[in-house]
Design a protein around this motif. Structure first.
Motif, mmCIF file in Angstrom:
data_model
loop_
_atom_site.group_PDB
_atom_site.id
_atom_site.type_symbol
_atom_site.label_atom_id
_atom_site.label_comp_id
_atom_site.label_asym_id
_atom_site.label_seq_id
_atom_site.Cartn_x
_atom_site.Cartn_y
_atom_site.Cartn_z
ATOM 1 N N VAL A 1 58.620 69.861 22.381
ATOM 2 C CA VAL A 1 58.522 71.014 21.480
ATOM 3 C C VAL A 1 58.720 72.319 22.252
ATOM 4 O O VAL A 1 59.472 73.191 21.826
ATOM 5 C CB VAL A 1 57.157 71.026 20.753
ATOM 6 N N SER A 2 58.073 72.422 23.423
ATOM 7 C CA SER A 2 58.186 73.707 24.127
ATOM 8 C C SER A 2 59.608 73.911 24.659
ATOM 9 O O SER A 2 60.133 75.013 24.620
ATOM 10 C CB SER A 2 57.114 73.832 25.206
ATOM 11 N N GLU A 3 60.262 72.830 25.105
ATOM 12 C CA GLU A 3 61.658 72.964 25.570
ATOM 13 C C GLU A 3 62.589 73.359 24.424
ATOM 14 O O GLU A 3 63.412 74.257 24.557
ATOM 15 C CB GLU A 3 62.146 71.641 26.176
ATOM 16 N N ILE B 1 63.091 65.513 30.232
ATOM 17 C CA ILE B 1 61.655 65.293 30.042
ATOM 18 C C ILE B 1 61.274 63.847 30.373
ATOM 19 O O ILE B 1 60.359 63.596 31.125
ATOM 20 C CB ILE B 1 61.245 65.675 28.607
ATOM 21 N N ILE C 1 55.624 64.801 23.663
ATOM 22 C CA ILE C 1 56.027 65.495 22.442
ATOM 23 C C ILE C 1 55.845 67.008 22.612
ATOM 24 O O ILE C 1 56.720 67.792 22.243
ATOM 25 C CB ILE C 1 55.236 64.970 21.222
ATOM 26 N N VAL C 2 54.722 67.368 23.215
ATOM 27 C CA VAL C 2 54.493 68.798 23.411
ATOM 28 C C VAL C 2 55.526 69.382 24.377
ATOM 29 O O VAL C 2 56.043 70.479 24.149
ATOM 30 C CB VAL C 2 53.053 69.051 23.891
ATOM 31 N N ASP D 1 54.476 59.825 24.336
ATOM 32 C CA ASP D 1 53.057 60.116 24.118
ATOM 33 C C ASP D 1 52.904 61.599 23.742
ATOM 34 O O ASP D 1 53.876 62.350 23.695
ATOM 35 C CB ASP D 1 52.192 59.694 25.305
ATOM 36 N N SER D 2 51.639 61.983 23.453
ATOM 37 C CA SER D 2 51.412 63.342 22.939
ATOM 38 C C SER D 2 51.915 64.409 23.911
ATOM 39 O O SER D 2 52.441 65.431 23.498
ATOM 40 C CB SER D 2 49.939 63.576 22.701
ATOM 41 N N PHE D 3 51.732 64.138 25.219
ATOM 42 C CA PHE D 3 52.165 65.133 26.209
ATOM 43 C C PHE D 3 53.683 65.272 26.203
ATOM 44 O O PHE D 3 54.213 66.379 26.314
ATOM 45 C CB PHE D 3 51.668 64.750 27.606
#
Lengths: 76, 536
Positions: free
Chosen positions: A38-40, A11, A34-35, A30-32
């Motif tokens: 999370v999805s991975e 990532i 982190i998301v 950053d927030s992107f």
């Protein structure tokens, strides 16, 4: 841990995940990011990371993330 | 009572004196009383709204807490041999109960905000649609004065409800202390949007007088006065002249560009100056409020800008909108769908593109009930979403052009580019309407007026800032810029100043004070102009 570091490096490869322990608090992720993480993680470990798990403490270090993954796996 | 008035300074000194004299266990009560007195200055009737929101939020918080406590005692009573399923069933039931209370109370808080702030906008639009179809019905508009700080305290209350529902921290037992968290006077006008587990907890604690806190707080306030009264209020006349609805057509692209620069300066100094005053006042009382600005104009991308401008609103949106939407079932389903089809890149992109639109739409609407704010939100969303989507393309392009991104020149390029991209969104907000905004942006590219830019014809001094004031503004901006660059290098100015010799230190304090007193702009009744964010 190896598997997690692999995922994280895919990532964002510019971060020293083994030694950083304020990834969120210091704004390194950053927030992107982190998301994406999370999805991975949800896919790779087949877990449901819920909104209740979205705390800075859970994502500040690779170790904290691993702890969170283990905890969610235990709960299931 | 404006934060920049002498009345407020007197009020603060009086409150601080009482606060440090009374037994420490009553300090919260002093602040609560002060906060409500402060609130009363904005109108008596409006107080009903803040009391209503406080009560709803407090009671719902207590209810959620009691459901959770109850659950814990039930869990403890379960026989040891009870299986995992029994425990999970119980947990699920309790979570559902909590979610219902949480949802209901958040909606109630939100409803008050929506009715007061947005109902007229909705009614006007419905009337317009009626007219379009030649339908002669007119819904009457409601007549409410928007209560002071309603967006700020409602967001803080909703954040508290969501956190308590999620079990992040325990609900506050003490109604008075909770009411103080919602109404704390330094933050009620324009934030920051505080979190209960940070500021709420501090407000309930006892505070000893600390000279350093008091001194640093006063200095921060003075710096805020400088930004607000010396810079923002000095730039204000040019902004209102250039962007005025009846006059703007007389101007050309270069003047609009100048107007944009002045507005960027004004809004930053107005808002961050107000926040400095609020944080300084709180620090004098021993309360540390969160940062709300981190020199946002030095950002290298629009996304970074939104992490450095109005930080507490961004954090609120991230916590309570961005993550929940990203992790919501519909979004994860779409993502999963593409992943199963083997389109991993698209699976990743979908949520990153959808979510900014939701978040920035809300940020736009948060600023006010009007189409221009919605356009402002969507413009920012488009930039952020496309920069995420196109990141790999840019990366390749940079590699191909062999650009070294680790250089000062690249940094400056990115900073200037970001500032200009944001300049467009500033024009969207400031122009009288959308058509005017588009005209202005287009003119900036098509009409370049060198006589104006270099000041040959002196027209630059006819827009509301005369030669003398322009000079003061210029020097003040250099001071602001120097301080910002120093802060950017990590220097803590107040701490460094405290280490200097006493004569030098006091010379600086006095000069700063005199500068604000002499060069501060005072409006009618010797009060500075209202803060822009007070209206949000």
């Amino acid at each position: 841990m190896e598997k997690l570091l692999d995922i994280l490096n895919q990532i964002r490869s510019d971060i020293d995940y083994e030694n950083e322990n304020a990834l969120v608090d210091d704004g390194i992720l950053d927030s992107f990011d982190i998301v994406s993480i999370v999805s991975e993680l949800s896919m790779e470990y087949d877990i449901d990371i819920s909104i209740d798990d979205m705390t800075a403490e859970n994502f500040n270090s690779a170790e904290a993330m691993l702890e969170m993954i283990n905890r969610i796996q235990d709960e299931d | 009572m404006a934060y920049t008035s002498f009345g407020f300074l007197g009020f603060l000194v009086l409150v601080a004196a009482v606060y440090y004299i009374v037994p420490k266990r009553f300090q919260w009560a002093v602040l609560l009383a002060a906060s409500y007195v402060f609130y009363l200055f904005s109108g008596v009737a409006q107080i009903a709204f803040i009391v209503g929101t406080t009560l709803i939020t407090y009671l719902a918080g207590r209810l959620m807490q009691s459901i959770r406590d109850d659950y814990k005692s039930q869990l403890a009573k379960l026989p040891k041999e009870a299986g995992k399923e029994v425990k999970q069933e119980l947990k699920k039931k309790v979570n559902n109960k909590i979610r219902r209370v949480q949802f209901g109370s958040v909606i109630l808080d939100l409803l008050i905000l929506v009715v007061v702030k947005y109902l007229n906008f909705a009614l006007q639009n419905i009337n317009t649609i009626f007219n379009l179809f030649h339908y002669d019905a007119k819904l009457p508009l409601i007549n409410i004065i928007v209560p002071l700080g309603i967006s700020f305290y409602t967001f803080m209350s909703m954040g508290y409800l969501i956190d308590v529902g999620r079990g992040r921290y325990e609900a506050e037992k003490h109604l008075g202390k909770f009411a103080l968290f919602v109404s704390f006077f330094p933050t009620i006008v324009q934030g920051p949007i505080n979190r209960y587990d940070d500021v709420g907890k501090q407000l309930g604690q006892e505070h000893k007088f600390d000279y350093n806190n008091f001194k640093f707080g006063a200095q921060l306030m003075l710096w805020g006065f400088f930004k607000k009264m010396v810079i923002a209020d000095r730039a204000f006349p040019a902004v209102s002249t250039i962007f005025s609805a009846d006059k703007y057509l007389e101007y050309n692209g270069s003047i609009y560009f100048f107007g944009m620069l002045m507005y960027a300066l004004q809004i930053y100094c107005d808002f961050s100056g107000g926040i400095d005053i609020a944080r300084g006042a709180a620090q004098m009382l021993g309360i540390n409020l969160p940062q709300n600005f981190e020199r946002p104009y030095f950002s290298m991308s629009v996304a970074e800008y939104w992490r450095r401008w109005h930080i507490t609103l961004g954090a609120w949106m991230r916590e309570y909108v961005f993550f929940p939407v990203m992790l919501s079932k519909p979004v994860t389903k779409i993502s999963k769908f593409f992943r199963q089809k083997g389109k991993k890149q698209i699976a990743k992109l979908v949520p990153s593109v959808i979510t900014p639109f939701i978040v920035f739409f809300l940020i736009g609407v948060w600023h006010g009930a009007s189409w221009k704010y919605i356009a402002f939100g969507l413009y920012n969303a488009t930039i952020v979403a496309s920069s995420v989507a196109l990141a790999p393309v840019f990366k390749k392009l940079i590699e191909k052009l062999k650009i070294n991104t680790d250089t000062f020149s690249w940094r400056v390029f990115c900073i200037v580019r970001t500032f200009l991209v944001l300049g467009v969104s500033k024009i969207l907000v400031k122009a009288p309407d959308l058509t005017a905004a588009l005209h202005m942006v287009k003119s900036i590219f098509t009409q370049v007026d060198f006589d104006f830019i270099f000041g040959f014809d002196g027209r630059i001094f006819e827009l509301g800032i005369d030669q003398k004031n322009m000079f003061v503004l210029f020097v003040a901006v250099i001071v602001l810029f120097t301080v910002s660059v120093l802060q950017e290098t990590g220097l803590k100015l107040r701490e460094s100043l405290a280490k200097q010799n006493i004569a030098f230190r006091w010379a600086i304090y006095l000069i700063a004070l005199i500068v604000v007193l002499v060069f501060g702009i005072y409006g009618p009744m010797y009060d500075a102009a209202d803060f822009i964010y007070q209206a949000y």
